[in-house]
Enzyme design. Structure first.
Site, PDB file in Angstrom:
ATOM      1  N   SER A 173       0.830  -1.198   0.000  1.00 12.84           N
ATOM      2  CA  SER A 173       0.000   0.000   0.000  1.00 12.84           C
ATOM      3  C   SER A 173       0.872   1.259   0.000  1.00 12.84           C
ATOM      4  CB  SER A 173      -0.971  -0.039   1.183  1.00 12.84           C
ATOM      5  OG  SER A 173      -1.992   0.909   1.046  1.00 12.84           O
ATOM      6  N   ASP A 200      -5.917  -3.967  -2.683  1.00 13.75           N
ATOM      7  CA  ASP A 200      -4.928  -3.580  -1.672  1.00 13.75           C
ATOM      8  C   ASP A 200      -4.230  -4.795  -1.045  1.00 13.75           C
ATOM      9  OD1 ASP A 200      -3.855  -2.773   0.993  1.00 13.75           O
ATOM     10  OD2 ASP A 200      -4.743  -0.853   0.470  1.00 13.75           O
TER      11      ASP A 200
END
Length: 730
Positions: A60, A206
């Site tokens: 991320s 993600d």
């Protein structure tokens, strides 16, 4: 010389790929949303302590910082870009207004797009993601500097891996090839907030969902020793759960605990774990990202004794740093051909026509960005980016076009109400239908319906005159009914109903997201009669015909409470018998608007002029003035003028920001307006004169339009008027 050195570097890289020491040091950077910018502070301390690393793995925001560092970015330049970024725009649910299609900006300014959705396959369609992402993609590419689709990230200055999650299986996925900006984007594609990314047949989101602190990946990539940085992902407190995006982030935060704990358990005595304490900040607080850098520095310095065993002497570190910063800086290639992804409704030829002169030319990324921005401003894409695949000195340019999942048929709704708490006001509801890409040149049809105090139905067919042409032709038809009040000495003496119907055709030139120019011919009919009160004006039933010229440029960041930018508008109408009109007159309208901000304080200046340059106007063509920001000490439409010039200034302060799903901000402020009027009828006089007003107000820039509550005073009227405005009812 530069190209020769690069070719030699590539050749050496193919013969001797980057060494991965058996006892190398892996830098592992966790995800954490806005908190992840703290990794910059940690990197600053690692450089001060002369700690080299052999590879980088990130998830991320950790992947964004890690990829930038692994690609050779100087840390001071990386920090400069982070500090200069408009984070509220990068992670906004709406495209910044500067980059929105011009027609969408005009719809929003008139209250015609408070709610927008798609229609297809017999059902209502909604966006797949909350955040547009185009600005973010461009920012990420700027961080790493090159748009190359790499066969392996091992050829970067430091071998790198970004972590993602397979949305179908839930498995953790290592991203080790492709465009670096795309891997960064994939690693932070929070489900529901960002569009999932398709990669090698898998739908990825993600990486934190499966592995937020990828210690095991770092150890397997480059050796036994690990420096892991965990910025944490504390859950939002209950009072912060105010939007769908907040709830999505909260669910992810709660799911991260287990996989982070499993990876932290892998930290051994030869490793270093840096826990960064950033207080009450949560992952979605992107307006506070700069607060995290000092926190990262403090956490790393607290671990300086443990990090000391990774330190090297000054000469060795300087050599490592030179290699890191100089490894991947290839020259611009010559474009061999342009390829693109599959399209659902946008004409492939339309994109190719804007890029067909690039093959055979050296890649100019600034020029290409301008062209991509121009295509994106058409408003048909969720994401429009590019990458290059090198073959020696040449490269293929790959265009990745993701069309709006809820297009190409759009339903729009809006409207609002306005009241002066004294019997005056307007209410209106809006519904519209837009159909894009009716043919390969990009034709669209728009139908707009307004019902309320004033009613109208308008249809336009917008036809570009070629694949590469900015010229267009726009046949249109409209019918409307408008209620026009007539005041004298604070008394509403009458209300007239003015009915209009017209057809016309306009020739125009589009200026992209900036604006457009138009000229046209129109035929119509006007019918006016008294609806209530005294018959002060005679009834009319007249043919009308006119030629028109208009020009609009709109660069304001908001049409309601702008904080920066400017807009200008010009309209000229020439009504005469040769165009089929029973009346002969000319109408000219000019408007300018500009805003400046410093911190939370904004100043706005508006100038409006309208009327006939050489004669009085018929009653149905006069301008109505009065209300907030347009002589706030007068009622809505209290002044009917043949000619007027209005100058208004406003100061307002943003006292609170709003979540993206609600709006932009809450404001308090004051205005001053001055007008010079000719042949007007209002509270004190009939003839020509001047009028002034001051006001104070509180308001909000919301997704449904402005919310405004204010009080205005005019010394000529010696009375206070109160106003409520919600949305755009006019």
């Amino acid at each position: 010389m530069v190209r020769g050195r690069w070719l030699l570097s590539v050749a050496l890289g193919l013969i001797m790929p980057p060494a991965v020491a058996a006892d190398g040091v892996a830098l592992v950077l966790s995800g954490g949303g806005a908190r992840g910018v703290a990794h910059l502070g940690v990197l600053k301390v690692l450089e001060e302590l002369r700690v080299p690393v052999d590879c980088v793995v990130g998830t991320s925001m950790g992947a964004i910082v890690g990829a930038s560092y692994a690609s050779g970015a100087r840390l001071d330049e990386l920090e400069r870009q982070v500090r200069a970024a408009h984070w509220d725009e990068l992670f906004s649910s709406a495209t910044p207004r500067d980059d929105q299609p011009f027609r969408e900006k005009q719809d929003a300014a008139s209250g015609h797009s408070a709610v927008t959705m798609g229609y297809g396959e017999g059902r209502i369609l909604t966006p797949h993601s909350a955040i547009a992402g185009q600005q973010l993609d461009r920012f990420l590419q700027g961080l790493v500097g090159v748009p190359d689709a790499l066969s392996t990230f091992d050829t970067l200055a430091l071998p790198f891996r970004a972590m993602a999650t397979d949305l179908v299986t839930g498995e953790s996925v290592e991203l080790s090839s492709g465009p670096l900006w795309r891997a960064m984007r994939t690693s932070m594609a929070v489900p529901g907030a960002f569009l999932p990314i398709e990669h090698e047949g898998r739908l990825l989101v993600d990486g934190g969902l499966a592995m937020n602190l990828p210690v095991s990946v770092g150890r397997s990539l480059c050796g036994a020793r690990v420096i892991a940085v965990d910025v944490g992902t504390p859950p939002l407190p209950r009072e912060r759960l105010r939007s769908a995006t907040d709830i999505v982030f909260q669910a992810i935060h709660l799911a991260l605990g287990h996989n982070v704990a499993a990876q932290r358990a892998l930290i051994g005595p030869g490793d270093v774990l840096i826990d960064v304490d950033i207080g009450d900040m949560v992952s979605s607080d992107f307006d506070r990202v700069l607060e995290t850098i000092p926190a990262g520095e403090a956490a790393a310095r607290a671990m300086a004794p443990a990090l000391a065993r990774f330190s090297v002497d000054a000469d060795t570190y300087a050599h490592w740093q030179r290699q890191r910063e100089a490894r991947w800086r290839p020259p611009s290639p010559i474009i061999r051909r342009v390829t693109m992804s599959q399209l659902r409704f946008v004409s492939r030829e339309a994109i190719e026509a804007q890029l067909d002169d690039l093959p055979g030319r050296t890649l100019d990324m600034d020029e290409l960005e301008q062209r991509i921005s121009g295509l994106y401003s058409d408003g048909d894409y969720e994401r429009l980016r590019y990458s290059i695949v090198r073959d020696g000195a040449e490269a293929d340019l790959q265009i990745e076009a993701i069309e709006k999942s809820w297009g190409p048929t759009y339903l729009r709704f809006g409207g609002g109400l306005a009241s002066d708490f004294d019997g005056g006001g307007v209410v209106g509801l809006y519904a519209g239908l837009s159909r894009h890409w009716l043919n390969r040149w990009g034709a669209r049809a728009d139908v707009d319906l307004v019902l309320g105090t004033n009613n109208s139905l308008r249809a336009e067919f917008y036809q570009p005159l070629g694949l590469k042409s900015n010229w267009f032709v726009a046949p249109q038809a409209q019918i409307s009914t408008e209620s026009v009040p007539v005041y004298f000495e604070d008394i509403r003496l009458a209300e007239y109903k003015v009915k209009r119907r017209s057809i016309g055709v306009e020739l125009g030139y589009g200026l992209g997201a900036w604006g457009e120019l138009r000229t046209g011919l129109h035929r119509g009919r006007i019918h006016a009669n008294v609806l209530s009160g005294l018959p002060l004006y005679p009834s009319a039933d007249l043919d009308d015909g006119w030629a028109s010229v208009s020009a609009v440029i709109d660069r304001l960041d908001s049409p309601f409470f702008p904080r920066r930018g400017f807009s200008t508008r010009l309209e000229l109408q020439d009504h005469r018998k040769s165009y089929g009109s029973e009346l002969s007159f000319r109408f000219l309208g000019l408007a300018g608007d500009a805003a400046w901000s410093q911190g939370d304080n904004s100043l706005r200046l508006r100038v409006i002029a309208a009327g006939s340059p050489d004669q009085d106007l018929p009653a149905a063509a006069r301008s109505l003035i009065g209300g907030p920001f347009a002589l706030s000490g007068y009622r809505y439409g209290e002044i009917s003028a043949d000619q007027f010039i209005l100058v208004g200034t406003a100061y307002y302060r943003r006292v609170s920001k709003l979540p993206d799903s609600v709006g932009r901000g809450v404001y308090v402020g004051a205005t001053y307006e001055w007008a010079d009027l000719s042949d007007y009828a209002s509270g004190n006089a009939v003839g020509s004169g001047q009028a002034r007003s001051v006001s104070v107000f509180a308001g909000a820039d919301s997704v449904i339009g402005p919310l405004y509550l204010g009080a205005g005073y005019s010394p000529e009227k010696d009375a206070v008027r109160y106003y409520l405005l919600l949305g755009e009812p006019f």
